[in-house]
Design a protein around this motif. Structure first.
Motif, mmCIF file in Angstrom:
data_model
loop_
_atom_site.group_PDB
_atom_site.id
_atom_site.type_symbol
_atom_site.label_atom_id
_atom_site.label_comp_id
_atom_site.label_asym_id
_atom_site.label_seq_id
_atom_site.Cartn_x
_atom_site.Cartn_y
_atom_site.Cartn_z
ATOM 1 N N ASN A 7 0.842 -1.194 0.000
ATOM 2 C CA ASN A 7 0.000 0.000 0.000
ATOM 3 C C ASN A 7 0.872 1.236 0.000
ATOM 4 O OD1 ASN A 7 -2.545 -1.426 0.344
ATOM 5 N ND2 ASN A 7 -1.745 -1.948 2.365
ATOM 6 N N LEU A 8 0.448 2.261 -0.731
ATOM 7 C CA LEU A 8 1.168 3.523 -0.713
ATOM 8 C C LEU A 8 0.214 4.663 -1.025
ATOM 9 C CD1 LEU A 8 1.906 4.580 -3.913
ATOM 10 C CD2 LEU A 8 3.201 2.476 -3.754
ATOM 11 N N ARG A 9 0.616 5.834 -0.637
ATOM 12 C CA ARG A 9 -0.161 7.032 -0.890
ATOM 13 C C ARG A 9 0.553 7.843 -1.955
ATOM 14 N NH1 ARG A 9 -4.682 7.005 1.132
ATOM 15 N NH2 ARG A 9 -5.310 7.174 3.270
ATOM 16 N N ALA A 10 -0.228 8.493 -2.819
ATOM 17 C CA ALA A 10 0.337 9.308 -3.896
ATOM 18 C C ALA A 10 -0.507 10.564 -4.052
ATOM 19 C CB ALA A 10 0.347 8.516 -5.205
ATOM 20 N N LEU A 11 0.105 11.566 -4.620
ATOM 21 C CA LEU A 11 -0.646 12.765 -4.992
ATOM 22 C C LEU A 11 -1.564 12.418 -6.163
ATOM 23 C CD1 LEU A 11 2.288 15.350 -4.943
ATOM 24 C CD2 LEU A 11 0.477 15.098 -3.225
ATOM 25 N N PRO A 12 -2.687 13.091 -6.271
ATOM 26 C CA PRO A 12 -3.579 12.815 -7.399
ATOM 27 C C PRO A 12 -2.875 12.944 -8.755
ATOM 28 C CG PRO A 12 -4.687 14.212 -5.800
ATOM 29 C CD PRO A 12 -3.253 14.078 -5.365
ATOM 30 N N GLU A 13 -1.962 13.901 -8.865
ATOM 31 C CA GLU A 13 -1.231 14.078 -10.132
ATOM 32 C C GLU A 13 -0.340 12.886 -10.424
ATOM 33 O OE1 GLU A 13 -0.682 16.426 -7.516
ATOM 34 O OE2 GLU A 13 -2.437 17.589 -8.121
ATOM 35 N N ARG A 15 -0.884 9.760 -9.338
ATOM 36 C CA ARG A 15 -1.782 8.667 -9.685
ATOM 37 C C ARG A 15 -2.245 8.789 -11.131
ATOM 38 N NH1 ARG A 15 -6.904 9.632 -7.120
ATOM 39 N NH2 ARG A 15 -7.031 10.961 -8.955
ATOM 40 N N ASP A 16 -2.609 10.022 -11.527
ATOM 41 C CA ASP A 16 -3.084 10.235 -12.892
ATOM 42 C C ASP A 16 -1.986 9.948 -13.915
ATOM 43 O OD1 ASP A 16 -5.508 10.956 -11.791
ATOM 44 O OD2 ASP A 16 -5.194 13.128 -12.055
ATOM 45 N N LEU A 17 -0.776 10.343 -13.608
ATOM 46 C CA LEU A 17 0.360 10.078 -14.497
ATOM 47 C C LEU A 17 0.568 8.578 -14.660
ATOM 48 C CD1 LEU A 17 2.881 11.109 -16.073
ATOM 49 C CD2 LEU A 17 4.096 11.016 -13.881
ATOM 50 N N ILE A 18 0.552 7.871 -13.541
ATOM 51 C CA ILE A 18 0.729 6.416 -13.563
ATOM 52 C C ILE A 18 -0.410 5.753 -14.336
ATOM 53 C CG2 ILE A 18 0.732 4.345 -12.097
ATOM 54 C CD1 ILE A 18 2.210 6.162 -9.984
ATOM 55 N N ASP A 19 -1.612 6.183 -14.071
ATOM 56 C CA ASP A 19 -2.767 5.610 -14.772
ATOM 57 C C ASP A 19 -2.673 5.833 -16.274
ATOM 58 O OD1 ASP A 19 -3.825 4.692 -12.408
ATOM 59 O OD2 ASP A 19 -5.372 6.245 -12.262
ATOM 60 N N HIS A 20 -2.236 7.018 -16.678
ATOM 61 C CA HIS A 20 -2.133 7.324 -18.102
ATOM 62 C C HIS A 20 -1.086 6.425 -18.777
ATOM 63 C CE1 HIS A 20 -2.527 9.743 -21.719
ATOM 64 N NE2 HIS A 20 -1.204 9.839 -21.761
ATOM 65 N N ALA A 21 0.076 6.294 -18.127
ATOM 66 C CA ALA A 21 1.129 5.444 -18.683
ATOM 67 C C ALA A 21 0.684 3.984 -18.727
ATOM 68 C CB ALA A 21 2.413 5.593 -17.865
ATOM 69 N N ALA A 22 0.029 3.528 -17.677
ATOM 70 C CA ALA A 22 -0.451 2.146 -17.637
ATOM 71 C C ALA A 22 -1.458 1.899 -18.754
ATOM 72 C CB ALA A 22 -1.080 1.846 -16.273
ATOM 73 N N GLN A 23 -2.341 2.848 -18.963
ATOM 74 C CA GLN A 23 -3.353 2.709 -20.011
ATOM 75 C C GLN A 23 -2.699 2.606 -21.388
ATOM 76 O OE1 GLN A 23 -5.894 6.118 -20.469
ATOM 77 N NE2 GLN A 23 -7.465 4.966 -21.574
ATOM 78 N N ASN A 28 -3.184 -2.447 -16.008
ATOM 79 C CA ASN A 28 -3.848 -1.738 -14.926
ATOM 80 C C ASN A 28 -2.795 -1.098 -14.032
ATOM 81 O OD1 ASN A 28 -2.998 -3.623 -12.876
ATOM 82 N ND2 ASN A 28 -4.647 -4.984 -13.505
ATOM 83 N N ARG A 29 -3.238 -0.221 -13.145
ATOM 84 C CA ARG A 29 -2.316 0.525 -12.288
ATOM 85 C C ARG A 29 -1.419 -0.413 -11.485
ATOM 86 N NH1 ARG A 29 -5.466 3.644 -8.203
ATOM 87 N NH2 ARG A 29 -6.126 4.824 -10.034
ATOM 88 N N SER A 30 -1.998 -1.423 -10.863
ATOM 89 C CA SER A 30 -1.210 -2.327 -10.017
ATOM 90 C C SER A 30 -0.130 -3.056 -10.813
ATOM 91 C CB SER A 30 -2.120 -3.354 -9.338
ATOM 92 O OG SER A 30 -2.951 -2.715 -8.408
#
Length: 92
Positions: A7-13, A15-23, A28-30
């Motif tokens: 588990n980890l915490r991230a800034l929304p920005e 998370r969004d960056l990671i989600d975009h790259a994963a997509q 998926n993000r994980s």
């Protein structure tokens, strides 16, 4: 089957960056984060055991390895000490 949680915490920005790259990679993000973290972990570990030399430095390195060791009084004293686990000889 994965059963260890990370588990980890991230800034929304972040998370969004990671989600975009994963997509973009169809992940998926994980899966994306786990792969990225494992890649980085392997690189860190390899940095501890692998090094690169140019030809001249490689020759010098090999020469140093092949050279006889210089006398070392401290090492000689250390090697002369009987370890505590060595069998003792008792006079009977």
């Amino acid at each position: 089957m994965r059963d260890a949680a990370i588990n980890l915490r991230a800034l929304p920005e972040q998370r969004d960056l990671i989600d975009h790259a994963a997509q973009l990679l169809g992940k998926n993000r994980s899966d994306f984060m786990l792969e990225a973290a494992c890649d980085r972990a392997q690189a860190v570990l390899l940095d501890q055991v692998f090094f690169s030399l140019d030809a001249e430095k490689f020759r010098a390195f090999n020469a140093a390895l092949d050279a006889s060791a210089a006398p070392n009084a401290g090492l000689a004293r250390l090697l002369a000490v009987t370890p505590p686990w060595a069998p003792t000889t008792s006079a009977a």
